[in-house]
Design a protein around this motif. Structure first.
Motif, short mmCIF file in Angstrom:
data_model
loop_
_atom_site.label_atom_id
_atom_site.label_comp_id
_atom_site.label_asym_id
_atom_site.label_seq_id
_atom_site.Cartn_x
_atom_site.Cartn_y
_atom_site.Cartn_z
N ALA A 219 16.22 66.17 104.52
CA ALA A 219 17.09 65.05 104.15
C ALA A 219 16.73 63.78 104.92
O ALA A 219 16.91 62.67 104.42
N GLN A 220 16.18 63.95 106.12
CA GLN A 220 15.78 62.79 106.92
C GLN A 220 14.36 62.34 106.60
O GLN A 220 14.01 61.18 106.85
N MET A 341 18.77 68.13 95.11
CA MET A 341 19.42 67.63 96.32
C MET A 341 18.59 66.56 97.00
O MET A 341 19.11 65.60 97.57
N LEU A 342 17.26 66.72 96.93
CA LEU A 342 16.37 65.87 97.71
C LEU A 342 15.65 64.83 96.86
O LEU A 342 14.72 64.17 97.33
N ALA A 343 16.09 64.68 95.60
CA ALA A 343 15.47 63.71 94.69
C ALA A 343 13.96 63.92 94.64
O ALA A 343 13.17 62.98 94.73
N HIS A 344 13.56 65.16 94.51
CA HIS A 344 12.15 65.54 94.54
C HIS A 344 11.71 65.87 93.12
O HIS A 344 12.32 66.70 92.47
N SER A 345 10.65 65.26 92.64
CA SER A 345 10.25 65.47 91.25
C SER A 345 8.91 66.18 91.10
O SER A 345 8.64 66.78 90.06
N GLN A 346 8.05 66.13 92.11
CA GLN A 346 6.71 66.72 92.00
C GLN A 346 6.62 67.95 92.90
O GLN A 346 6.79 67.85 94.11
N THR A 347 6.34 69.09 92.31
CA THR A 347 6.21 70.32 93.08
C THR A 347 4.74 70.62 93.35
O THR A 347 3.85 70.08 92.70
N ASN A 466 12.20 57.27 105.11
CA ASN A 466 13.45 57.41 104.36
C ASN A 466 14.46 56.38 104.87
O ASN A 466 14.98 56.50 105.99
N ARG A 467 14.74 55.37 104.05
CA ARG A 467 15.70 54.32 104.43
C ARG A 467 17.10 54.63 103.91
O ARG A 467 18.02 53.84 104.10
N GLU A 468 17.25 55.78 103.23
CA GLU A 468 18.54 56.10 102.62
C GLU A 468 19.01 57.48 103.05
O GLU A 468 19.48 58.28 102.23
N VAL A 469 18.89 57.78 104.33
CA VAL A 469 19.28 59.10 104.82
C VAL A 469 20.75 59.41 104.52
O VAL A 469 21.05 60.50 104.01
N GLY A 629 22.99 62.92 112.92
CA GLY A 629 23.09 61.58 113.46
C GLY A 629 24.15 61.41 114.53
O GLY A 629 24.24 60.35 115.15
N GLN A 630 24.99 62.42 114.74
CA GLN A 630 26.05 62.29 115.74
C GLN A 630 26.11 63.52 116.64
O GLN A 630 27.15 63.85 117.20
N GLU A 631 24.94 64.18 116.81
CA GLU A 631 24.90 65.41 117.59
C GLU A 631 25.38 65.20 119.02
O GLU A 631 26.24 65.95 119.50
N GLN A 632 24.85 64.20 119.71
CA GLN A 632 25.18 64.00 121.12
C GLN A 632 26.65 63.66 121.32
O GLN A 632 27.33 64.21 122.19
N ALA A 633 27.15 62.75 120.48
CA ALA A 633 28.55 62.36 120.59
C ALA A 633 29.47 63.54 120.31
O ALA A 633 30.51 63.71 120.96
#
Length: 764
Positions: A219-220, A341-347, A466-469, A629-633
């Motif tokens: 996803a990242q 889920m991952l917007a993946h089109s090419q396998t 990935n700018r849209e995580v 993205g918020q593991e530490q907190a």
């Protein structure tokens, strides 16, 4: 008569096999391939004239239909058999098999000359062939089509069937060059497909587990297709870990700015040690031990990008510091669950090795030429009996020798490389200086290839990120939420199938015992039993059939994959069980039905267990995405009571550092927290720090005696993992095998096998 029969067959063909019409239409009005004769019994035979003038009877038997029936008598004994009909002729054998033999799993008919099939349509009723879903007709094909034909075979059935070729010997004489080449090629392709299917089935559970563990990382990151044309026209050097790599390693340092350097995971230690900074690193292996190649190299690789298959061990993408690009294979699980889920089109097509993934990545990036080094795909020097079993010493053409030896696995990789290179544009340079001679490549030493193709510095654009995580994460969580109700439906269906099959099994057993006691020769099945059997069949097929438009069917395939290894063992047991039932006088029909119900019971119980695993896995994956993205907190703000629960999510997702932080904080706040000590033991076990693992396991067992039962199998698993990794290091003659074994022994003093391995090194 011929026209009437032809039209009847054509109607069926248009309805059931429309894809064959373009191949046969040119011959519908053409002259027949020979003279059609009618025998005294009304059966037809085709007599052809060969190029030299000799006459050839396509079916020399006096009665071709009877000959076909004799063939059926041979095949009926083989449960789940695959048959390849190479050369259709007039199709008497294929028709007889379809009419009389129900046990066959698949019948694959292959012919390069459509005229024989057209003649059969004129004079034979081919309804049982054309309408039978077990029959696959490939008419008018070329040698290049064979790979695609074999790849379409169902892997599950291919494994517990025993494929063999039926070659129409007389038809072969019409085009011997095609049929002889086709027979050899089919044997190679089927062998390779069975080999890969066995690997897939043996490891399907771990494949699925790794894919969910990697979901947060995927996803990242970005799908591999985002690198399409990234290095258009730039030369690439694909660095593999074959024995010849050492001949060329010193030259790589000069090419960091003149070629795209792509390194497979097994070559990482040598490349980093040589001071080379690769652009891309490729990972594929699903086993945890594959992360050993990266141990201590993470900092040195932070400027590189990782390309990995989704089923790769999660330890690699979790710890890799640079950009990441993932690839999904063509399995239904990837296509129907992860791709949306991952917007993946090419396998990625079916592949056999990490170097193959690196090759496909280089080609998608537009690299040209692609230069291979270390791609031996064979043994170096004389064959050492200790390295490989006799049956795997397969001779193949070599680069520096007339013949070198390889294994079945490597030969499958060779064939896949050669097949794709034949059809892909571009220039492929084999600079391996040893090993196998790959067709469709130019053999050239690396220094010469560099002088010819790597003549100037290359400028690569910034790698896409990935700018849209957050958006990707939301989409993943939404899809995961939608899966839970479907899994609930599957669980309900499995319970129904299991209970109904169990009732029908007991009821039929009672009827059979009563009939045997009364001396009855037949069993009268009552309406309740018939309805139960039909319901079990229909509802089980709805879960495990091939209708991919049915969402339950898609999940059924996922669960089938999870259960593949146990199902293979269960299938063999069912065959033995059915034979015992027949031998005891239950009768073949009753034994067959009892065996079917027995199978439904086993499979539905297994699928119910797998559905529970799937629900738990989805829940863990969803929580891990929520923490992203918020593991530490989260760790810093959580109460001690919640730290173990959060740490468990990280542990199941293979985020070992985050899990260690959670459990360690819980232990600091409460040193008597047995669950936290147990969690730390699991973390260190997966991180191969056995000394720390044992220390925390001992603490956990001392604080909570009930945990001893859970700890014992973990220690055993740890033992087997280390021993397997040690054997692998010795087999590959990897540096550090002695150091690795020496590190094991102080932590596991009871490992006699490790001591023996270490002693074997001392004796060499």
């Amino acid at each position: 008569m011929g026209d009437d029969q032809l039209n009847a067959n054509l109607r069926l063909l248009k309805q059931h096999r429309p894809q064959l019409l373009p191949a046969i239409e040119p011959y519908l009005q053409a002259d027949p391939p020979g003279v059609l004769t009618q025998r005294h019994d009304g059966r037809f035979n085709l007599r052809c004239r060969l190029p030299g003038g000799a006459l050839l009877d396509v079916h020399p038997a006096h009665d071709p239909a009877a000959a076909g029936a004799e063939f059926v008598a041979l095949t009926e004994e083989k449960e789940g058999q695959f048959i390849f009909f190479l050369g259709f002729g007039l199709g008497y054998e294929a028709k007889a098999v379809c009419d009389r033999c129900s046990r066959l799993n698949q019948i694959i008919v292959i012919d390069n000359d459509a005229r024989f099939f057209v003649q059969a349509m004129r004079y034979l009723d081919l309804a049982s062939v054309i309408t039978n879903p077990k029959v696959h007709l490939y008419i008018g094909v070329t040698l290049e089509d064979l790979e695609d034909i074999v790849l379409r075979l169902d892997r599950w059935h291919l494994l517990h069937a025993a494929p063999y070729l039926l070659v129409q010997q007389n038809v072969v004489q019409c085009d011997p060059s095609f049929f002889h080449a086709a027979a050899e090629r089919l044997n190679q392709l089927v062998s390779a497909q069975r080999l890969q299917a066995q690997g897939t089935m043996d490891n399907a559970r771990l494949f699925l587990t790794n894919m969910f563990r990697n979901l947060a990382a995927m996803a990242q990151g970005l799908p591999l297709e985002q690198l399409n044309d990234y290095a258009r026209g730039k030369p690439a050097i694909l660095v593999c870990a074959g024995p010849s790599l050492k001949k060329n390693l010193h030259l790589l340092k000069q090419q960091e700015h003149r070629a795209v350097i792509i390194v497979v995971d097994t070559a990482v230690p040598q490349v980093v040690a040589a001071g080379v900074r690769p652009h891309f690193v490729v990972a594929l292996d699903h086993r945890q031990r594959n992360a050993d190649y990266f141990s201590g190299q993470w900092e040195a690789l932070q400027h590189a990008a990782l390309i990995y298959l989704s089923l790769t061990t999660a330890l690699i993408p979790k710890q890799f510091l640079g950009d990441q690009y993932f690839a999904l294979d063509e399995a239904p699980t990837s296509r129907e669950i992860f791709a949306p889920m991952l917007a993946h089109s090419q396998t990625i097509p079916s592949i056999f090795s990490v170097s193959h993934l690196g090759f496909l990545a280089a080609h998608r990036m537009g690299c040209d030429p692609i230069i291979f080094i270390g791609q031996d795909l064979s043994f170096e020097g004389e064959i050492d009996p200790a390295k490989v079993e006799e049956k795997y010493k397969i001779p193949v053409p070599g680069i520096t020798k007339k013949t070198v030896y390889t294994t079945a696995e490597m030969r499958a990789a060779i064939e896949r490389f050669e097949s794709q290179m034949q059809h892909l544009p571009g220039t492929f340079i084999d600079a391996t200086e040893g090993g196998v001679r790959l067709r469709h490549t130019r053999v050239m030493p690396l220094a010469q290839a560099m002088a010819a193709f790597c003549t100037e510095d290359i400028a690569l654009p910034p790698r896409p990120r990935n700018r849209e995580v957050p958006r990707t994460v939301d989409r993943c969580r939404t899809h995961l939420d939608r899966m839970q109700p479907k899994l609930g439906q599957i669980a309900a269906e499995c319970r129904f199938i299991n209970q109904t099959a169990a009732w029908a099994y007991e009821h039929l057993t009672g009827l059979a015992n009563r009939a045997r006691r009364d001396g009855a020769r037949q069993i009268e099945m009552d309406d309740d039993l018939v309805r139960a059997v039909n319901a079990v069949r229909q509802r089980h097929f709805a879960l495990a059939g091939k209708d991919e438009s049915n969402p339950l069917n898609v999940f059924g395939h996922v669960l089938d994959g999870y259960l593949a290894q146990t199902r293979l063992a269960a299938h063999r047991e069912i065959l033995r069980w059915k034979k015992r039932q027949t031998d005891t006088g239950a009768g073949e029909g009753v034994a067959g039905l009892l065996g079917e119900l027995f199978s439904h019971k086993i499979q539905s119980a297994g699928m119910l267990e797998a559905a529970d695993w799937f629900k738990a896995t989805i829940a863990t994956a969803r929580k891990r995405l929520a923490y992203l993205g918020q593991e530490q907190a989260l760790i810093e703000s959580s109460a001690p009571a919640h730290l173990v629960e959060i740490g468990e999510v990280f542990l199941q997702s293979f985020d070992l550092e985050a899990a260690r932080t959670c459990f360690a904080k819980a232990v600091t706040e409460n040193p008597r927290n047995a669950a936290a000590h147990f969690g730390l033991g699991c973390v260190y076990l997966k991180a191969h720090d056995s000394l720390q693992a044992m220390r925390h396991f001992d603490h956990a067992a001392a604080l909570d005696a009930s945990m001893a039962a859970a700890i014992a199998p973990l220690i055993n698993t740890c033992s087997q993992t280390f021993i397997e990794a040690a054997r692998d290091r010795i087999r590959r003659k990897r540096a550090g095998a002695r150091r690795y074994l020496s590190a094991i022994l102080p932590n596991f003093p009871h490992y006699e096998e490790a001591s023996a391995l270490l002693a074997s090194l001392d004796n060499h």
